[in-house]
Design a protein around this motif. Structure first.
Motif, mmCIF file in Angstrom:
data_model
loop_
_atom_site.group_PDB
_atom_site.id
_atom_site.type_symbol
_atom_site.label_atom_id
_atom_site.label_comp_id
_atom_site.label_asym_id
_atom_site.label_seq_id
_atom_site.Cartn_x
_atom_site.Cartn_y
_atom_site.Cartn_z
ATOM 1 N N HIS A 127 -114.387 -40.558 36.419
ATOM 2 C CA HIS A 127 -113.043 -40.996 36.862
ATOM 3 C C HIS A 127 -112.642 -42.342 36.315
ATOM 4 O O HIS A 127 -111.480 -42.539 36.016
ATOM 5 C CB HIS A 127 -112.969 -40.830 38.383
ATOM 6 C CG HIS A 127 -111.525 -41.052 39.046
ATOM 7 N ND1 HIS A 127 -110.351 -40.243 38.814
ATOM 8 C CD2 HIS A 127 -111.068 -42.197 39.633
ATOM 9 C CE1 HIS A 127 -109.481 -40.477 39.514
ATOM 10 N NE2 HIS A 127 -109.849 -41.907 40.076
ATOM 11 N N TYR A 128 -113.348 -43.194 36.781
ATOM 12 C CA TYR A 128 -113.081 -44.683 36.326
ATOM 13 C C TYR A 128 -113.284 -45.023 35.045
ATOM 14 O O TYR A 128 -114.385 -44.560 34.242
ATOM 15 C CB TYR A 128 -113.842 -45.675 37.452
ATOM 16 C CG TYR A 128 -113.510 -45.295 38.640
ATOM 17 C CD1 TYR A 128 -112.351 -46.089 39.062
ATOM 18 C CD2 TYR A 128 -114.128 -44.796 39.579
ATOM 19 C CE1 TYR A 128 -112.023 -45.902 40.229
ATOM 20 C CE2 TYR A 128 -113.949 -44.650 41.054
ATOM 21 C CZ TYR A 128 -112.691 -45.064 41.367
ATOM 22 O OH TYR A 128 -112.372 -45.126 42.871
ATOM 23 N N GLU A 129 -112.813 -45.963 34.484
ATOM 24 C CA GLU A 129 -113.009 -46.530 33.055
ATOM 25 C C GLU A 129 -114.294 -47.118 32.916
ATOM 26 O O GLU A 129 -114.815 -47.623 34.126
ATOM 27 C CB GLU A 129 -111.778 -47.373 32.631
ATOM 28 C CG GLU A 129 -110.448 -46.690 32.499
ATOM 29 C CD GLU A 129 -109.422 -47.757 32.170
ATOM 30 O OE1 GLU A 129 -109.720 -48.930 31.765
ATOM 31 O OE2 GLU A 129 -108.340 -47.008 31.909
ATOM 32 N N ALA A 130 -114.899 -47.242 31.784
ATOM 33 C CA ALA A 130 -116.213 -48.037 31.992
ATOM 34 C C ALA A 130 -116.013 -49.259 32.650
ATOM 35 O O ALA A 130 -115.262 -50.141 32.173
ATOM 36 C CB ALA A 130 -116.500 -47.985 30.249
ATOM 37 N N GLY A 131 -116.938 -49.664 33.236
ATOM 38 C CA GLY A 131 -117.117 -51.006 33.881
ATOM 39 C C GLY A 131 -116.401 -51.081 35.176
ATOM 40 O O GLY A 131 -116.440 -52.058 35.518
ATOM 41 N N MET A 132 -115.631 -50.096 35.497
ATOM 42 C CA MET A 132 -114.696 -50.078 36.725
ATOM 43 C C MET A 132 -115.488 -49.483 38.115
ATOM 44 O O MET A 132 -114.913 -49.604 39.132
ATOM 45 C CB MET A 132 -113.365 -49.433 36.518
ATOM 46 C CG MET A 132 -112.556 -49.932 35.571
ATOM 47 S SD MET A 132 -112.168 -51.715 35.932
ATOM 48 C CE MET A 132 -111.006 -51.550 37.087
ATOM 49 N N LEU A 133 -116.572 -49.165 37.888
ATOM 50 C CA LEU A 133 -117.273 -48.248 39.051
ATOM 51 C C LEU A 133 -118.114 -49.216 39.443
ATOM 52 O O LEU A 133 -119.382 -49.563 39.305
ATOM 53 C CB LEU A 133 -118.069 -47.177 38.679
ATOM 54 C CG LEU A 133 -118.585 -46.325 39.675
ATOM 55 C CD1 LEU A 133 -117.793 -45.911 40.628
ATOM 56 C CD2 LEU A 133 -119.686 -45.174 39.071
ATOM 57 N N ALA A 135 -119.794 -52.051 42.875
ATOM 58 C CA ALA A 135 -120.740 -51.530 43.969
ATOM 59 C C ALA A 135 -119.785 -51.086 45.225
ATOM 60 O O ALA A 135 -120.379 -50.083 45.738
ATOM 61 C CB ALA A 135 -121.378 -52.697 44.557
ATOM 62 N N ALA A 136 -118.564 -51.452 45.332
ATOM 63 C CA ALA A 136 -117.838 -50.973 46.414
ATOM 64 C C ALA A 136 -117.494 -49.437 46.117
ATOM 65 O O ALA A 136 -117.619 -48.488 47.165
ATOM 66 C CB ALA A 136 -116.581 -51.813 46.523
ATOM 67 N N ARG A 137 -117.077 -49.130 44.954
ATOM 68 C CA ARG A 137 -116.566 -47.761 44.748
ATOM 69 C C ARG A 137 -117.919 -46.883 44.556
ATOM 70 O O ARG A 137 -117.709 -45.658 45.138
ATOM 71 C CB ARG A 137 -115.931 -47.686 43.503
ATOM 72 C CG ARG A 137 -114.543 -48.090 43.538
ATOM 73 C CD ARG A 137 -113.934 -48.494 42.015
ATOM 74 N NE ARG A 137 -112.409 -48.640 42.070
ATOM 75 C CZ ARG A 137 -111.728 -49.432 41.174
ATOM 76 N NH1 ARG A 137 -112.094 -49.590 40.056
ATOM 77 N NH2 ARG A 137 -110.549 -49.712 41.548
ATOM 78 N N LEU A 138 -118.911 -47.431 44.322
ATOM 79 C CA LEU A 138 -120.439 -46.725 44.313
ATOM 80 C C LEU A 138 -120.392 -46.150 45.775
ATOM 81 O O LEU A 138 -121.251 -45.059 46.040
ATOM 82 C CB LEU A 138 -121.364 -47.245 43.748
ATOM 83 C CG LEU A 138 -122.590 -46.415 43.547
ATOM 84 C CD1 LEU A 138 -122.017 -45.402 42.509
ATOM 85 C CD2 LEU A 138 -123.565 -47.198 42.571
ATOM 86 N N ARG A 139 -120.034 -47.010 47.025
ATOM 87 C CA ARG A 139 -120.410 -46.640 48.247
ATOM 88 C C ARG A 139 -119.977 -44.986 48.419
ATOM 89 O O ARG A 139 -120.257 -44.308 49.391
ATOM 90 C CB ARG A 139 -119.518 -47.545 49.059
ATOM 91 C CG ARG A 139 -120.404 -48.891 49.456
ATOM 92 C CD ARG A 139 -119.544 -49.690 50.261
ATOM 93 N NE ARG A 139 -118.957 -49.210 51.499
ATOM 94 C CZ ARG A 139 -119.591 -48.981 52.547
ATOM 95 N NH1 ARG A 139 -120.778 -49.348 52.869
ATOM 96 N NH2 ARG A 139 -119.103 -48.446 53.499
ATOM 97 N N MET A 140 -118.559 -44.632 47.539
ATOM 98 C CA MET A 140 -118.203 -43.416 47.991
ATOM 99 C C MET A 140 -119.066 -42.117 47.722
ATOM 100 O O MET A 140 -118.592 -40.945 47.612
ATOM 101 C CB MET A 140 -116.748 -43.394 47.416
ATOM 102 C CG MET A 140 -115.651 -44.241 48.187
ATOM 103 S SD MET A 140 -114.185 -44.187 47.506
ATOM 104 C CE MET A 140 -114.161 -44.789 45.845
ATOM 105 N N ALA A 141 -120.056 -42.712 46.748
ATOM 106 C CA ALA A 141 -121.030 -41.530 46.366
ATOM 107 C C ALA A 141 -122.126 -41.401 47.074
ATOM 108 O O ALA A 141 -123.062 -40.638 46.906
ATOM 109 C CB ALA A 141 -121.552 -41.753 44.795
ATOM 110 N N ARG A 142 -122.235 -42.288 48.076
ATOM 111 C CA ARG A 142 -123.223 -42.020 49.096
ATOM 112 C C ARG A 142 -123.140 -40.734 50.094
ATOM 113 O O ARG A 142 -122.178 -40.838 50.950
ATOM 114 C CB ARG A 142 -123.521 -43.194 50.051
ATOM 115 C CG ARG A 142 -123.813 -44.512 49.257
ATOM 116 C CD ARG A 142 -123.678 -45.868 50.125
ATOM 117 N NE ARG A 142 -124.765 -46.162 50.959
ATOM 118 C CZ ARG A 142 -124.873 -45.837 52.283
ATOM 119 N NH1 ARG A 142 -123.495 -45.281 52.975
ATOM 120 N NH2 ARG A 142 -125.773 -45.591 53.221
ATOM 121 N N ILE A 143 -123.941 -39.892 50.068
ATOM 122 C CA ILE A 143 -123.884 -38.548 50.567
ATOM 123 C C ILE A 143 -125.186 -38.364 51.504
ATOM 124 O O ILE A 143 -126.199 -38.732 50.847
ATOM 125 C CB ILE A 143 -123.692 -37.387 49.760
ATOM 126 C CG1 ILE A 143 -122.335 -37.780 48.557
ATOM 127 C CG2 ILE A 143 -123.421 -36.174 50.352
ATOM 128 C CD1 ILE A 143 -121.144 -37.647 49.538
#
Length: 271
Positions: A127-133, A135-143
């Motif tokens: 979804h995100y452009e390269a380099g835009m993911l 640490a904060a956005r990666l929190r949304m992948a914590r399942i």
């Protein structure tokens, strides 16, 4: 029954669902999470949307609860609601900031671990452009461990389901999209039919006869709602039930009651 939810990568993630021999009455609750709701800063729209969608599916929303961004309160509410209802839907607290603690609370409620889930991460990377993911956005992948993903066609960050709990975003557009993603897999009961009869008769005048009608039809849910129309007191009586063979005579009797009391009742269609 186990629902296999296909991921975009073609892998299937399982989320346990009610048994195939579903009871006639299937119940649900919504847990709205967020200080912004309780402070009045944000108006909740998700409960109203969910109630309508579940009614279409033959699922009765029996409770709506709002809790702050507090771990103990969220964990306790999740455990209480999932034990009491067939389905629990949560709204809010799965974003990228420090106060988005819902995923961690769900993991604690179920006694499982939580970490970045590979498929959830892949969706965010796509979804995100390269380099835009970051640490904060990666929190949304914590399942939570063992949870299945709920598709998010709006902003990619998935919700998830574990046990009978469906964890979704608080943003109304995303919440609605997630509900659309899971709705085909929900197992409903008998559809709840509704008839609304309105007449210019004050609520206090019909109370005794309405109570007698309720006694005669205990399986029909009956509610009266007063209003003023054209400067005159009026009452809407709503009858809800799953058996049209019982709902029809109850509605006919309500028409008679209004006429006996001097009203000229009109009715909405069965929905």
């Amino acid at each position: 029954m186990v629902w296999l939810y296909p991921s975009r990568a073609g892998h299937a993630m399982s989320c346990p669902m009610p048994e195939a021999n579903t009871p006639k009455i299937v119940t649900a609750a919504i847990l709205v999470i967020g200080n912004e709701i309780l402070s009045g800063r944000t108006r909740d729209a998700n409960m109203h949307f969910l109630a309508g969608k579940l009614t279409e599916l033959g699922i009765r929303l029996r409770e709506a609860r709002v809790v702050p961004d507090d771990e103990a309160r969220i964990v306790a509410a999740v455990n209480e609601l999932r034990a009491a209802y067939d389905y629990v839907f949560t709204s809010g607290g799965i974003g990228p900031t420090h106060d988005d603690i819902t995923a961690d609370c769900i993991a604690k409620a179920f006694g499982v671990g939580i970490d970045v889930q590979p498929e959830a991460r892949r969706r965010l990377e796509a979804h995100y452009e390269a380099g835009m993911l970051n640490a904060a956005r990666l929190r949304m992948a914590r399942i939570p461990d063992g949870a299945g993903l709920i598709d998010n066609p709006v902003s990619a960050a998935p919700g998830f389901c574990i046990g009978n709990v469906f964890v979704m975003a608080g943003v109304p557009a995303i919440f609605q999209a997630m509900v659309g993603s899971v709705a085909p897999q929900l197992v409903g009961g008998d559809k709840l039919l509704s008839r609304t009869i309105v007449a210019q008769v004050p609520e206090g005048v019909i109370a005794e006869k309405l109570q007698a009608l309720q006694n005669d039809y205990p399986e029909i849910e009956m509610g009266s709602y007063p209003a003023f129309r054209g400067g005159k007191a009026s009452t809407s009586v709503v009858l809800r039930g799953t058996d049209v063979e019982r709902l029809a005579p109850a509605a006919a009797r309500m028409h008679e009651i209004f006429r006996e009391l001097g009203g000229n009742p009109v009715e909405n269609e069965i929905v």
